[in-house]
Design a protein around this motif. Sequence first.
Motif, short mmCIF file in Angstrom:
data_model
loop_
_atom_site.label_atom_id
_atom_site.label_comp_id
_atom_site.label_asym_id
_atom_site.label_seq_id
_atom_site.Cartn_x
_atom_site.Cartn_y
_atom_site.Cartn_z
N UNK A 1 0.87 -1.16 0.00
CA UNK A 1 0.00 0.00 0.00
C UNK A 1 0.91 1.22 0.00
N UNK A 2 0.63 2.14 -0.91
CA UNK A 2 1.47 3.31 -1.12
C UNK A 2 0.65 4.57 -0.87
N UNK A 3 1.17 5.47 -0.04
CA UNK A 3 0.51 6.75 0.22
C UNK A 3 1.26 7.84 -0.54
N UNK A 4 0.52 8.59 -1.34
CA UNK A 4 1.13 9.62 -2.19
C UNK A 4 0.47 10.96 -1.90
N UNK A 5 1.28 11.98 -1.65
CA UNK A 5 0.78 13.34 -1.43
C UNK A 5 0.30 13.91 -2.76
N UNK A 6 -0.56 14.93 -2.73
CA UNK A 6 -1.10 15.46 -3.98
C UNK A 6 -0.03 16.07 -4.87
N UNK A 7 1.13 16.43 -4.31
CA UNK A 7 2.21 16.96 -5.14
C UNK A 7 3.02 15.85 -5.82
N UNK A 8 2.62 14.57 -5.63
CA UNK A 8 3.28 13.46 -6.28
C UNK A 8 4.45 12.88 -5.50
N UNK A 9 4.64 13.32 -4.28
CA UNK A 9 5.73 12.84 -3.43
C UNK A 9 5.24 11.64 -2.63
N UNK A 10 6.09 10.63 -2.51
CA UNK A 10 5.74 9.45 -1.73
C UNK A 10 5.75 9.80 -0.25
N UNK A 11 4.63 9.57 0.42
CA UNK A 11 4.57 9.80 1.87
C UNK A 11 5.16 8.59 2.57
N UNK A 12 4.67 7.41 2.22
CA UNK A 12 5.15 6.17 2.83
C UNK A 12 4.58 4.98 2.08
N UNK A 13 5.13 3.81 2.35
CA UNK A 13 4.61 2.56 1.78
C UNK A 13 4.76 1.46 2.81
N UNK A 14 3.94 0.45 2.67
CA UNK A 14 4.02 -0.68 3.60
C UNK A 14 3.61 -1.96 2.88
N UNK A 15 4.11 -3.06 3.39
CA UNK A 15 3.77 -4.37 2.85
C UNK A 15 2.48 -4.85 3.51
N UNK A 16 1.52 -5.24 2.68
CA UNK A 16 0.28 -5.80 3.19
C UNK A 16 0.33 -7.32 3.23
#
Length: 195
Positions: free
Chosen positions: A103-118
Amino acid sequence: MKPGLLLAALVLGVAGVLTAMQHLAAPSIEQERQAASERQLLDLLPADNYDNRPLQETIALPAGGLLGNPYAETGYLARLHGKPSAVLLPVSARGYEGSIRLLVAIAIDGRLIASKVLEQRETPGLADLTAPQRRSWLQRFNNLTADDDWQLKADGGPIDHIAGATITSRSVRDAVHAALRFYAVERGRLLGEHP
């Protein structure tokens, strides 16, 4: 005979009370289960990044394409003060031992906030991305955009790979990078700016 009837009445009364308590508690139990599920998925987003319930603002995602998902999936839209603040996208990678779901969280400016393994099946102690010493490896991608250098050090780039797990490192790196590229292409649709 009377003690038997009294015991039967007592058992039925207790059963009735327990059934009523279970019925009354069911909504609360379900609400707590949903809250726990939300916390697990939303722990990628800092609490001050959203004020809505992102898991209730779903985004339909097609199978295949840049995300590499084997079937249609659901993404989520986070909002702050009514405006989009981030998206959460599920993405699939092909690890050494099988499929890895992230699961990948992306800010509206296109920058990766964080990711995690599900979900993953990688070798424990080697490429297991859920192990505490491996989880920090994913944090190396935080704050990167699709346009940054995503090459691993093994390929002459700036990003370390997991020792002994280069295949998994490349695959996960490619999947997270693909999610950012997907966001760049589909930004307007993902944020609800146009269909």
